[in-house]
Write an enzyme that holds these catalytic residues in place. Structure first.
Site, PDB file in Angstrom:
ATOM      1  N   ASN A   9      74.302  34.338 -26.323  1.00  0.00           N
ATOM      2  CA  ASN A   9      74.692  34.979 -27.584  1.00  0.00           C
ATOM      3  C   ASN A   9      75.914  34.234 -28.101  1.00  0.00           C
ATOM      4  OD1 ASN A   9      75.497  36.582 -29.680  1.00  0.00           O
ATOM      5  ND2 ASN A   9      75.989  38.378 -28.426  1.00  0.00           N
ATOM      6  N   TRP A  10      75.681  33.419 -29.103  1.00  0.00           N
ATOM      7  CA  TRP A  10      76.789  32.592 -29.619  1.00  0.00           C
ATOM      8  C   TRP A  10      77.777  33.400 -30.446  1.00  0.00           C
ATOM      9  CZ3 TRP A  10      74.421  27.334 -31.689  1.00  0.00           C
ATOM     10  CH2 TRP A  10      73.785  26.659 -30.639  1.00  0.00           C
ATOM     11  N   LYS A  11      77.424  34.613 -30.825  1.00  0.00           N
ATOM     12  CA  LYS A  11      78.277  35.453 -31.674  1.00  0.00           C
ATOM     13  C   LYS A  11      78.672  34.664 -32.934  1.00  0.00           C
ATOM     14  CE  LYS A  11      79.532  37.984 -27.556  1.00  0.00           C
ATOM     15  NZ  LYS A  11      80.506  38.803 -26.837  1.00  0.00           N
ATOM     16  N   HIS A  94      74.059  45.288 -30.076  1.00  0.00           N
ATOM     17  CA  HIS A  94      75.196  44.739 -29.346  1.00  0.00           C
ATOM     18  C   HIS A  94      76.421  45.639 -29.543  1.00  0.00           C
ATOM     19  CE1 HIS A  94      78.338  42.110 -27.939  1.00  0.00           C
ATOM     20  NE2 HIS A  94      77.393  41.455 -27.285  1.00  0.00           N
ATOM     21  N   GLU A  96      79.386  44.979 -30.095  1.00  0.00           N
ATOM     22  CA  GLU A  96      80.248  44.598 -31.221  1.00  0.00           C
ATOM     23  C   GLU A  96      79.676  45.127 -32.537  1.00  0.00           C
ATOM     24  OE1 GLU A  96      80.264  40.473 -30.168  1.00  0.00           O
ATOM     25  OE2 GLU A  96      81.378  41.003 -28.347  1.00  0.00           O
ATOM     26  N   GLU A 166      75.148  45.783 -20.984  1.00  0.00           N
ATOM     27  CA  GLU A 166      76.418  45.075 -21.156  1.00  0.00           C
ATOM     28  C   GLU A 166      77.563  46.088 -21.160  1.00  0.00           C
ATOM     29  OE1 GLU A 166      75.805  41.014 -23.195  1.00  0.00           O
ATOM     30  OE2 GLU A 166      75.897  42.505 -24.776  1.00  0.00           O
ATOM     31  N   GLY A 172      83.762  39.588 -22.622  1.00  0.00           N
ATOM     32  CA  GLY A 172      84.855  38.732 -23.100  1.00  0.00           C
ATOM     33  C   GLY A 172      86.173  38.981 -22.408  1.00  0.00           C
ATOM     34  N   SER A 212      80.870  38.619 -19.159  1.00  0.00           N
ATOM     35  CA  SER A 212      81.625  37.628 -18.375  1.00  0.00           C
ATOM     36  C   SER A 212      80.797  36.957 -17.282  1.00  0.00           C
ATOM     37  CB  SER A 212      82.894  38.262 -17.797  1.00  0.00           C
ATOM     38  OG  SER A 212      83.738  38.708 -18.846  1.00  0.00           O
ATOM     39  N   GLY A 233      77.740  35.328 -23.263  1.00  0.00           N
ATOM     40  CA  GLY A 233      78.537  35.086 -24.455  1.00  0.00           C
ATOM     41  C   GLY A 233      79.282  33.772 -24.342  1.00  0.00           C
ATOM     42  N   GLY A 234      80.564  33.837 -23.991  1.00  0.00           N
ATOM     43  CA  GLY A 234      81.440  32.659 -23.993  1.00  0.00           C
ATOM     44  C   GLY A 234      80.848  31.451 -23.283  1.00  0.00           C
TER      45      GLY A 234
HETATM   46  P1  13P Z   1      80.830  37.282 -22.556  1.00  0.00           P
HETATM   47  O1  13P Z   1      79.856  36.541 -21.669  1.00  0.00           O
HETATM   48  O2  13P Z   1      81.695  36.361 -23.372  1.00  0.00           O
HETATM   49  O3  13P Z   1      81.619  38.306 -21.782  1.00  0.00           O
HETATM   50  O4  13P Z   1      79.967  38.091 -23.633  1.00  0.00           O
HETATM   51  C1  13P Z   1      78.897  38.869 -23.201  1.00  0.00           C
HETATM   52  C2  13P Z   1      78.145  39.318 -24.380  1.00  0.00           C
HETATM   53  O5  13P Z   1      78.628  40.107 -25.175  1.00  0.00           O
HETATM   54  C3  13P Z   1      76.807  38.777 -24.589  1.00  0.00           C
HETATM   55  O6  13P Z   1      76.137  39.449 -25.597  1.00  0.00           O
END
Ligand code: 13P
Length: 249
Positions: A9-11, A94, A96, A166, A172, A212, A233-234
């Site tokens: 997920n590149w956000k 998600h 967010e 999640e 994050g 994470s 994510g990251g």
């Molecule tokens: P991180 O891997 O950066 O913690 O993010 C997880 C995430 O929200 C994937 O959708």
């Protein structure tokens, strides 16, 4: 057999050149043939990502879509628009989107319905906040997120649904759920699915863990019997790290 899936997920990261460079870098990596791989890019890069990944094992997913099929919804993107550029999968729910864009379980039920009606696959995200974990209500919170958004759908529609647990406190933050905490929750999710549908359905749904996940912890998390992959994510913004996570199975 459930599918192993690792999705990035590149956000809201990477401009067009950076997006292309990351995809080109990923294409040079050897990715395990046992794992389905997807990248959820920002909407503006989806069409280019579909072209760049054509003929590879990398699928392209949206990060969100609107619940209406078309109309006066300035700035929004519909399921049929996604399908028309070759995007057949979307993340929904998600944390967010829930936190910053006020997406409720009821709205998500509508979005899931629209996505399913358009023949899309959904990676449905959910998970508890830190205070809910601390107060011990995390199992109930997750049960109700699933019940409110997904339990109106027929068993036959679940072949289009992937779940992504999640925990919000692990996103994050560098803090991961321990492999035991992930396994405990994934087993709970499967038991909730068994109670609502049946064991065959519960055993057939892929449940991803997100929060994470890094090359250093992916193997331990993916080794849990009810963890079928990850939503990253990251670490999905770095080709070496993302490939290492894919190959951690
Ligand atoms: P991180 O891997 O950066 O913690 O993010 C997880 C995430 O929200 C994937 O959708």
């Amino acid at each position: 057999m459930r599918k192993h899936i690792v999705a990035g997920n590149w956000k809201m990261n990477l401009n067009a050149d950076e997006s292309q460079a990351l995809i080109e870098a990923l294409k040079t990596k050897k990715l395990s043939s046992d794992v389905r791989v997807a990248i959820a890019t920002p909407a503006v890069h989806l069409a280019a990502a579909v072209n760049l990944t054509s003929g590879t094992k990398i699928d392209v997913s949206a990060q969100n879509m609107h619940q209406a099929t078309s109309g006066a919804y300035t700035g929004e993107i519909s399921a049929s628009m996604l399908k028309s550029i070759g995007v057949n999968t979307t993340l929904l729910g998600h944390s967010e989107r829930r936190a910053y864009f006020h997406e409720t379980d009821a709205l998500l039920a509508e979005k899931v319905n629209t996505a399913l009606e358009n023949g899309m696959e959904i990676i449905f995200c959910f998970g508890e906040e830190l205070d809910e974990r601390k107060s011990g209500s995390h199992f109930d919170v997750v049960s109700s997120q699933l019940r409110n958004a997904l339990f109106n759908f027929d068993a036959s529609q679940w072949s289009q649904i992937v779940l992504a647990y999640e925990p919000v406190w692990a996103i994050g933050t560098g803090e991961t759920a321990s492999p035991a905490q992930a396994q405990e929750m994934h087993a709970h999710i499967r038991s909730v699915l068994t109670a609502q549908y049946d064991d065959a359905l519960a055993q057939s749904v892929s449940i991803l863990y997100g929060g994470s996940v890094k090359p250093a912890n992916a193997q331990e998390i993916f080794a849990q019997p009810d963890v079928d992959g990850g939503l990253i994510g990251g670490a999905s913004l770095n080709a070496d790290d993302f490939a290492a996570i894919v190959n951690a199975f």
